[in-house]
Scaffold this motif. Structure first.
Motif, PDB file in Angstrom:
ATOM      1  N   VAL A 262      37.857  41.660  38.017  1.00 23.46           N
ATOM      2  CA  VAL A 262      37.025  41.460  39.211  1.00 23.46           C
ATOM      3  C   VAL A 262      35.949  40.415  38.951  1.00 23.46           C
ATOM      4  O   VAL A 262      35.691  39.543  39.796  1.00 23.46           O
ATOM      5  N   ARG A 263      35.313  40.475  37.777  1.00 24.05           N
ATOM      6  CA  ARG A 263      34.276  39.478  37.445  1.00 24.05           C
ATOM      7  C   ARG A 263      34.869  38.078  37.408  1.00 24.05           C
ATOM      8  O   ARG A 263      34.256  37.110  37.883  1.00 24.05           O
ATOM      9  N   LEU A 264      36.057  37.960  36.841  1.00 28.53           N
ATOM     10  CA  LEU A 264      36.695  36.657  36.733  1.00 28.53           C
ATOM     11  C   LEU A 264      36.928  36.038  38.106  1.00 28.53           C
ATOM     12  O   LEU A 264      36.763  34.826  38.294  1.00 28.53           O
ATOM     13  N   LEU A 265      37.271  36.875  39.078  1.00 28.61           N
ATOM     14  CA  LEU A 265      37.577  36.386  40.419  1.00 28.61           C
ATOM     15  C   LEU A 265      36.350  36.328  41.319  1.00 28.61           C
ATOM     16  O   LEU A 265      36.456  35.983  42.498  1.00 28.61           O
ATOM     17  N   GLY A 266      35.189  36.674  40.758  1.00 25.63           N
ATOM     18  CA  GLY A 266      33.962  36.568  41.535  1.00 25.63           C
ATOM     19  C   GLY A 266      33.763  37.679  42.522  1.00 25.63           C
ATOM     20  O   GLY A 266      32.955  37.556  43.454  1.00 25.63           O
ATOM     21  N   GLY A 267      34.483  38.795  42.340  1.00 25.51           N
ATOM     22  CA  GLY A 267      34.326  39.928  43.245  1.00 25.51           C
ATOM     23  C   GLY A 267      33.188  40.828  42.811  1.00 25.51           C
ATOM     24  O   GLY A 267      32.433  40.537  41.869  1.00 25.51           O
TER      25      GLY A 267
END
Length: 268
Positions: A262-267
């Motif tokens: 999720v962090r990687l995708l900016g969520g």
């Protein structure tokens, strides 16, 4: 022709799969005990007296030998024990573990110096040994373990990706961390926060049983089974993600769990 990827219909979410192994079960306790034992054996082998370190390493590698011989015919995925691309646990892994166990036992019998003793007695030799160990590790890992694909990507396993952003997530049914991601995806109805669309790619039936994939995916997670997609995109370790934006690969990564994805995708 196969339909393009789209958001699943909004309907009642199925109960998410339980964590694997389930907390509090004997399997969960065994997994934690093995991990703790590895840490203890590594610490003793690195800092303890030479004979004690040798015994600790010999016992650890001996246990690995027995384990690999017991599970090598069960269709497990690549373990990366001896670097990426090493394949699933098999006879060569068992032979390597047995050789390392024998070497460690020999060092214990011969009274080889411990690592602290070696550094104190011959600092340059100790430093050279550390550099050599690091070089061997990097060689086995083959550099980065992230998917190696770059450039344009219009389809995966015959699925048109279309425009916008798509998170192509590589999961297995036998990877413990993957089960956390499967469960979180089920709770989020097949979507990863921060990604417009999500497609999960599994291995073929020789590794990931279709009935288990269907159980984990439920009604909301878009999945496709394709070993060739793993090879084409250079995916060697799961969970991994290839983020595609407007038909071009934006980033690739191996993730340690749902939160990292999720962090990687900016969520959020």
């Amino acid at each position: 022709p196969r339909p393009p990827i789209s958001h699943p219909a909004r309907q009642a979410a199925p109960a998410p799969p339980p964590p694997f192994p389930p907390p509090g079960t004997p399997a969960d306790g065994a997994a934690r005990a093995v991990g703790a034992g590895e840490l203890v054996a590594g610490a003793v082998a690195l800092t303890g007296p030479g004979w004690l370190g040798g015994i600790a390493a010999a016992l650890a590698y001996g246990a690995f030998t027995v384990f690999v011989l017991a599970v090598r015919n069960r269709g497990l995925p690549e373990c990366a024990c001896f670097g990426t691309g090493g394949g699933p646990p098999g006879l060569r892994h068992a032979l390597a573990d047995a050789a390392l166990a024998a070497g460690a036992a020999g060092a214990a019998v011969a009274g080889a110096p411990s690592w602290p003793d070696l550094v104190r007695a011959a600092p340059w030799t100790g430093a050279a040994t550390a550099v050599l160990a690091g070089a061997v590790y990097l060689t086995l890992q083959g550099g980065s373990v992230a998917p190696s694909a770059t450039g344009p990507l219009q389809r995966v396993a015959g699925r048109e990706l279309g425009r916008g952003e798509v998170a192509v997530v590589f999961l297995s049914t036998t990877c413990l961390t993957c089960h956390e991601v499967w469960a979180a995806l089920a709770r989020n109805r097949g979507a990863v926060p921060g990604a417009a669309r999500t497609l999960v790619v599994t291995h073929g039936p020789a590794t990931d049983r279709p009935e288990l994939v269907r159980e984990l995916a439920g009604r909301h997670i878009a999945t496709v089974a394709d070993d060739q997609a793993w090879a084409d995109l250079g995916v060697r370790v799961a969970p991994a993600v290839v983020v595609v934006h407007d038909g071009h690969i934006r980033t690739t990564a191996v993730v340690g769990g749902w939160d990292e994805l999720v962090r990687l995708l900016g969520g959020s």
